[in-house]
Design a protein around this motif. Sequence first.
Motif, mmCIF file in Angstrom:
data_model
loop_
_atom_site.group_PDB
_atom_site.id
_atom_site.type_symbol
_atom_site.label_atom_id
_atom_site.label_comp_id
_atom_site.label_asym_id
_atom_site.label_seq_id
_atom_site.Cartn_x
_atom_site.Cartn_y
_atom_site.Cartn_z
ATOM 1 N N VAL A 1 45.458 51.284 26.940
ATOM 2 C CA VAL A 1 45.335 50.340 26.850
ATOM 3 C C VAL A 1 44.665 50.137 25.777
ATOM 4 C CG1 VAL A 1 43.878 48.469 27.746
ATOM 5 C CG2 VAL A 1 45.503 49.573 29.048
ATOM 6 N N THR A 2 44.532 48.941 24.964
ATOM 7 C CA THR A 2 43.953 49.041 23.565
ATOM 8 C C THR A 2 43.270 47.650 23.794
ATOM 9 O OG1 THR A 2 45.165 50.927 22.357
ATOM 10 C CG2 THR A 2 44.030 48.909 20.665
ATOM 11 N N VAL A 3 41.940 47.519 23.368
ATOM 12 C CA VAL A 3 41.849 45.751 23.422
ATOM 13 C C VAL A 3 40.646 45.791 21.946
ATOM 14 C CG1 VAL A 3 40.515 43.924 24.639
ATOM 15 C CG2 VAL A 3 41.103 45.610 26.245
ATOM 16 N N SER A 4 42.024 44.765 21.182
ATOM 17 C CA SER A 4 40.692 44.893 20.217
ATOM 18 C C SER A 4 40.043 43.654 20.034
ATOM 19 C CB SER A 4 41.668 44.115 18.914
ATOM 20 O OG SER A 4 43.019 42.857 19.163
ATOM 21 N N SER A 5 38.493 43.284 19.347
ATOM 22 C CA SER A 5 37.971 42.497 19.496
ATOM 23 C C SER A 5 38.022 41.334 18.269
ATOM 24 C CB SER A 5 36.732 42.964 18.936
ATOM 25 O OG SER A 5 37.177 43.573 17.873
ATOM 26 N N GLY B 1 42.939 47.785 53.043
ATOM 27 C CA GLY B 1 42.179 47.333 53.810
ATOM 28 C C GLY B 1 40.387 47.721 52.927
ATOM 29 N N SER B 2 40.257 48.548 52.305
ATOM 30 C CA SER B 2 39.117 49.086 51.689
ATOM 31 C C SER B 2 39.150 49.701 50.298
ATOM 32 C CB SER B 2 38.386 50.248 52.029
ATOM 33 O OG SER B 2 37.678 50.318 53.470
ATOM 34 N N THR B 3 38.570 48.870 49.261
ATOM 35 C CA THR B 3 38.508 48.659 47.930
ATOM 36 C C THR B 3 36.746 48.736 47.167
ATOM 37 O OG1 THR B 3 37.970 46.519 47.309
ATOM 38 C CG2 THR B 3 40.406 47.362 47.657
ATOM 39 N N SER B 4 37.880 49.754 46.058
ATOM 40 C CA SER B 4 35.927 49.794 45.151
ATOM 41 C C SER B 4 36.555 50.421 43.876
ATOM 42 C CB SER B 4 35.280 51.156 45.452
ATOM 43 O OG SER B 4 35.932 52.259 45.125
ATOM 44 N N TYR B 5 35.157 49.557 43.348
ATOM 45 C CA TYR B 5 35.044 49.691 41.349
ATOM 46 C C TYR B 5 33.119 49.689 41.229
ATOM 47 C CZ TYR B 5 38.644 45.641 42.876
ATOM 48 O OH TYR B 5 40.011 45.034 43.174
ATOM 49 N N ALA B 6 34.095 50.425 39.572
ATOM 50 C CA ALA B 6 32.540 50.537 38.849
ATOM 51 C C ALA B 6 32.428 49.397 38.782
ATOM 52 C CB ALA B 6 33.402 51.148 37.832
ATOM 53 N N ASP B 7 31.276 49.735 37.955
ATOM 54 C CA ASP B 7 30.412 48.644 38.055
ATOM 55 C C ASP B 7 30.410 47.191 36.300
ATOM 56 O OD1 ASP B 7 27.525 49.614 39.074
ATOM 57 O OD2 ASP B 7 28.842 48.873 40.639
ATOM 58 N N SER B 8 31.354 48.171 35.165
ATOM 59 C CA SER B 8 32.072 48.022 34.397
ATOM 60 C C SER B 8 32.691 47.296 34.440
ATOM 61 C CB SER B 8 31.898 49.097 33.186
ATOM 62 O OG SER B 8 32.449 49.759 34.104
ATOM 63 N N VAL B 9 33.815 47.234 35.537
ATOM 64 C CA VAL B 9 34.354 46.212 35.341
ATOM 65 C C VAL B 9 35.151 45.561 36.535
ATOM 66 C CG1 VAL B 9 36.261 48.126 34.765
ATOM 67 C CG2 VAL B 9 36.420 47.602 37.135
ATOM 68 N N GLY C 1 51.093 48.919 30.199
ATOM 69 C CA GLY C 1 50.057 49.077 29.104
ATOM 70 C C GLY C 1 50.118 48.352 28.185
ATOM 71 N N GLY C 2 49.340 48.725 26.975
ATOM 72 C CA GLY C 2 49.443 47.481 25.627
ATOM 73 C C GLY C 2 48.165 47.520 24.937
ATOM 74 N N LEU C 3 48.934 46.623 23.511
ATOM 75 C CA LEU C 3 47.612 46.069 22.537
ATOM 76 C C LEU C 3 48.137 44.479 23.065
ATOM 77 C CD1 LEU C 3 45.777 46.107 20.229
ATOM 78 C CD2 LEU C 3 47.554 45.803 18.780
ATOM 79 N N VAL C 4 45.765 44.442 23.883
ATOM 80 C CA VAL C 4 46.015 42.873 23.489
ATOM 81 C C VAL C 4 44.357 42.605 23.316
ATOM 82 C CG1 VAL C 4 46.675 42.461 25.266
ATOM 83 C CG2 VAL C 4 44.752 43.315 25.556
ATOM 84 N N GLN C 5 44.290 41.182 22.701
ATOM 85 C CA GLN C 5 42.953 40.679 22.493
ATOM 86 C C GLN C 5 41.759 40.895 23.232
ATOM 87 O OE1 GLN C 5 44.160 37.721 19.594
ATOM 88 N NE2 GLN C 5 44.420 38.437 17.942
ATOM 89 N N ALA C 6 40.549 40.905 23.275
ATOM 90 C CA ALA C 6 39.504 40.689 23.889
ATOM 91 C C ALA C 6 39.643 38.880 24.386
ATOM 92 C CB ALA C 6 38.373 40.688 22.440
ATOM 93 N N GLY C 7 39.563 39.376 26.053
ATOM 94 C CA GLY C 7 39.554 38.228 26.870
ATOM 95 C C GLY C 7 40.910 37.357 27.177
ATOM 96 N N ASN D 1 40.041 38.967 31.190
ATOM 97 C CA ASN D 1 38.424 39.199 30.260
ATOM 98 C C ASN D 1 38.141 40.764 30.350
ATOM 99 O OD1 ASN D 1 36.373 38.121 29.072
ATOM 100 N ND2 ASN D 1 34.986 38.139 30.803
ATOM 101 N N LEU D 2 39.681 41.089 29.070
ATOM 102 C CA LEU D 2 39.497 42.236 28.946
ATOM 103 C C LEU D 2 38.100 42.821 27.621
ATOM 104 C CD1 LEU D 2 42.764 43.604 29.321
ATOM 105 C CD2 LEU D 2 41.187 44.947 30.126
ATOM 106 N N LYS D 3 37.821 44.002 27.369
ATOM 107 C CA LYS D 3 36.425 43.903 26.666
ATOM 108 C C LYS D 3 37.129 44.918 25.315
ATOM 109 C CE LYS D 3 33.079 42.115 29.541
ATOM 110 N NZ LYS D 3 31.837 42.109 30.511
ATOM 111 N N PRO D 4 36.685 45.433 24.298
ATOM 112 C CA PRO D 4 37.521 46.501 23.468
ATOM 113 C C PRO D 4 36.652 47.633 24.473
ATOM 114 C CG PRO D 4 36.019 44.310 22.097
ATOM 115 C CD PRO D 4 36.032 43.888 23.426
ATOM 116 N N GLU D 5 35.170 47.688 25.520
ATOM 117 C CA GLU D 5 35.589 48.925 25.809
ATOM 118 C C GLU D 5 36.100 49.689 26.111
ATOM 119 O OE1 GLU D 5 33.243 45.942 24.987
ATOM 120 O OE2 GLU D 5 31.910 46.022 26.486
ATOM 121 N N ASP D 6 36.865 48.324 27.272
ATOM 122 C CA ASP D 6 37.929 48.382 28.317
ATOM 123 C C ASP D 6 39.199 49.927 27.539
ATOM 124 O OD1 ASP D 6 37.720 45.189 29.816
ATOM 125 O OD2 ASP D 6 36.287 47.173 30.051
#
Length: 126
Positions: free
Chosen positions: A122-126, A56-64, A9-15, A85-90
């Motif tokens: 995980v912190t995503v700044s805008s 062999g199987s994976t699934s994801y939330a729609d948001s990701v 984890g860490g601090l990153v920028q959007a995108g 492509n991280l977003k602030p809402e992540d």
Amino acid sequence: QVQLVESGGGLVQAGDSLRLSCAASGRALSNYAMGWFRQAPGKGREFVAAISWSGGSTSYADSVKGRFTISRDSAKNMVDLQMNNLKPEDTAVYYCAGRWATDQETTGLRWLYSHWGRGTQVTVSS
């Protein structure tokens, strides 16, 4: 008993991108289906991604979906979450979770997971 420890984890920028890792000790993960969940401040813990015990199987939330990829390395006893492509809402604390499984099902139902790590921020700044 399986112990799970998250890292990456860490601090990153959007995108930007981050890769989270979940290392297991105490027992092999070969018969465990794994998942990633996250919890933002003031919100409940939500499903992010899951992978079957075989990978062999994976699934994801729609948001990701389309941005995050879950994978596992049985030899290293680890499960990763590649986040692009991280977003602030992540922004959230991300948790690794495991459950004993004998089928290829994946699930986002957190109460079915018996083992949890302590999380990584995980912190995503805008």
